[in-house]
Every structure is written in structure tokens, then in C-alpha cells.
Design an enzyme around this catalytic site. Sequence first.
Site, mmCIF file in Angstrom:
data_model
loop_
_atom_site.group_PDB
_atom_site.id
_atom_site.type_symbol
_atom_site.label_atom_id
_atom_site.label_comp_id
_atom_site.label_asym_id
_atom_site.label_seq_id
_atom_site.Cartn_x
_atom_site.Cartn_y
_atom_site.Cartn_z
ATOM 1 N N ASP A 153 1.185 -1.414 0.118
ATOM 2 C CA ASP A 153 0.065 0.404 -0.214
ATOM 3 C C ASP A 153 1.097 1.108 -0.182
ATOM 4 O O ASP A 153 1.250 1.632 0.792
ATOM 5 C CB ASP A 153 -1.188 0.131 1.314
ATOM 6 C CG ASP A 153 -2.209 1.027 1.524
ATOM 7 O OD1 ASP A 153 -1.700 2.395 0.480
ATOM 8 O OD2 ASP A 153 -3.229 0.660 1.702
ATOM 9 N N ASP A 189 4.846 0.608 -7.994
ATOM 10 C CA ASP A 189 4.051 0.925 -9.266
ATOM 11 C C ASP A 189 3.560 2.254 -8.757
ATOM 12 O O ASP A 189 3.547 3.244 -9.662
ATOM 13 C CB ASP A 189 3.035 0.790 -9.670
ATOM 14 C CG ASP A 189 1.879 0.358 -8.793
ATOM 15 O OD1 ASP A 189 1.975 -0.628 -7.854
ATOM 16 O OD2 ASP A 189 0.913 1.003 -9.359
ATOM 17 N N THR A 223 2.535 -11.082 -10.092
ATOM 18 C CA THR A 223 1.539 -10.660 -8.963
ATOM 19 C C THR A 223 -0.436 -10.345 -9.600
ATOM 20 O O THR A 223 0.227 -9.218 -10.558
ATOM 21 C CB THR A 223 1.833 -9.939 -7.534
ATOM 22 O OG1 THR A 223 1.570 -8.518 -8.564
ATOM 23 C CG2 THR A 223 3.071 -10.151 -7.307
ATOM 24 N N TYR A 225 -1.332 -7.266 -8.469
ATOM 25 C CA TYR A 225 -1.022 -5.474 -8.580
ATOM 26 C C TYR A 225 0.081 -5.820 -9.224
ATOM 27 O O TYR A 225 0.043 -4.407 -9.823
ATOM 28 C CB TYR A 225 -0.375 -5.434 -7.082
ATOM 29 C CG TYR A 225 -1.384 -5.769 -6.271
ATOM 30 C CD1 TYR A 225 -2.650 -4.817 -5.725
ATOM 31 C CD2 TYR A 225 -1.062 -6.797 -5.291
ATOM 32 C CE1 TYR A 225 -3.619 -5.805 -4.441
ATOM 33 C CE2 TYR A 225 -1.763 -7.670 -4.490
ATOM 34 C CZ TYR A 225 -3.376 -7.156 -4.320
ATOM 35 O OH TYR A 225 -4.173 -7.253 -3.326
ATOM 36 N N GLU A 226 0.488 -5.972 -9.996
ATOM 37 C CA GLU A 226 1.312 -5.506 -11.098
ATOM 38 C C GLU A 226 0.778 -5.441 -12.075
ATOM 39 O O GLU A 226 1.197 -4.622 -13.060
ATOM 40 C CB GLU A 226 2.854 -6.913 -10.858
ATOM 41 C CG GLU A 226 3.127 -6.549 -12.765
ATOM 42 C CD GLU A 226 4.841 -8.043 -12.538
ATOM 43 O OE1 GLU A 226 5.784 -7.476 -12.490
ATOM 44 O OE2 GLU A 226 4.482 -8.941 -13.080
#
Length: 244
Positions: A153, A189, A223, A225-226
Site C-alpha cells: 500500500d 508501481d 502478481t 497488482y503488477e
Amino acid sequence: MTGPETAIPADAAGIAVKASPDRLYGRQRGHPLRPRQQRLLDETLPRLRLDRAQLDDPARAFGRAPAEIWLEVGFGGGEHSLAQHAAHPNVGYIASEVFENGLCSLLSRLVPDEQEATAPVPDLLRIWDEDARILLRALPERSLDRMFLMFPDPWPKARHAKRRFVHPANIALVARALKPGAIWRVASDDPTYQAWVEEVMGAQSLFDTAPPATTRPEGWPPTRYEAKALKAGRQPLYWTFARR
């Protein structure tokens, strides 16, 4: 409830910032849990939970002796943890996550429906479902061979910088638990978090640093999120820090 938010000079990095609070995260639960999720938490999680009584010698917490012990902080959906566990079957892997939906996501990939209490669970995978800093404080010095922080986060607002895991107050805590030469992998990111990692790690003396990679290095499982970041056009960065 967090403690007083006083500005402190960190021991491990020469950056004066607000102290890291006693809890870095917000809500642990999102939407109401479905019956399957509740069974996973009630019946499967206790069989995989890292035993506090064995933290003085964490190798004892696994079903068989691990060749090394690795820790992932904030595993999210669990895909990175499970991929690393599958690729390194002799490593004792501690997967840390406080959010119930993330815990259920990982657990659901380990046991079939209606077998939450009976299906076999991995010998060399353990789950820590509390704040990872509690674990890092309790582990013996130089007990971890590798650590991961994958797309945490970002807490992008300046007033929330104290909640970022990469924080001057946490660097010595991480370094204490890692063996000399151990690797700490970090990926993000978020441009604000990326700049923050560069600032914090550039001001400390406990880890060797190098410029981050701009494409996912070999041996770094993908992942969700990537994938989400790449789809949105954001540029992930991948750091490898080595404990001095």
C-alpha cells in the site's frame, strides 16, 4: 489506536519523519465473508498459523526442517507467496498478511471446498496474520535468509508517510532479522512510493543498494497488482537490497 506522532531522527536512515505507528493498516475486513471464507479462517488458518511459542527458533514451526527461511510482508492475494513456495520446495516460507480477504485468497488455493479442516496443508508454508513488525521484533537476530515486499500500500499522501512499511524506523528492524548477505526484494508501481524508497534506502547504511530494475527480473513471480499497474500504464520498479 496509535501512539503519539512525534517527529524522530531514525537510527538507520538520516531522515526526520513522524514515527511509524503501532498499526500500519486500515480495516482488516472488507465485505462480509462468505461461508467458504469463514471456514477457511476458522478451520484452515489455525493449521497454518505461525506459532508464537516457536518464534525463538522459527525452523521448529515447520513440518520439517527448512533449508532456509523466507518472509513475505503483505502477500495480498497470495499468488507471489504460492509461486515462491512451489519454486523453492525446501524453503520455509512465512507469508504475512492481516487482511481477511487476502488470507482467504491464499487459503482457498491450498484446500478444496468442504475440506477446510481435513485437507493436507504444506509442511513448509506458515502464515502470520498480525502486523509483520511484531514478527520481526520477535524473531532471533539473523534468522531470515530472504524477505519480500511486493507492491505494498503506497499511502501516497504526505501525512500518511509514517504508515509506509519502507520507513526509517523499520530499516533497522528488518536488518536485525536478516542474515548478512540476505536479500530484501521490494517492488512498487506508485511514483510517490518509488521516490520514497529511493530516499529512505539512500540515507541508510545497513543495506547495499543498486538502481531498481524497470522490468521484472527473473525469479520474481508476477502478481495481480503488477498486472493491474501495467494495464493502467504505470511503471513498476524492482529493487534488490543486500544486508551488509
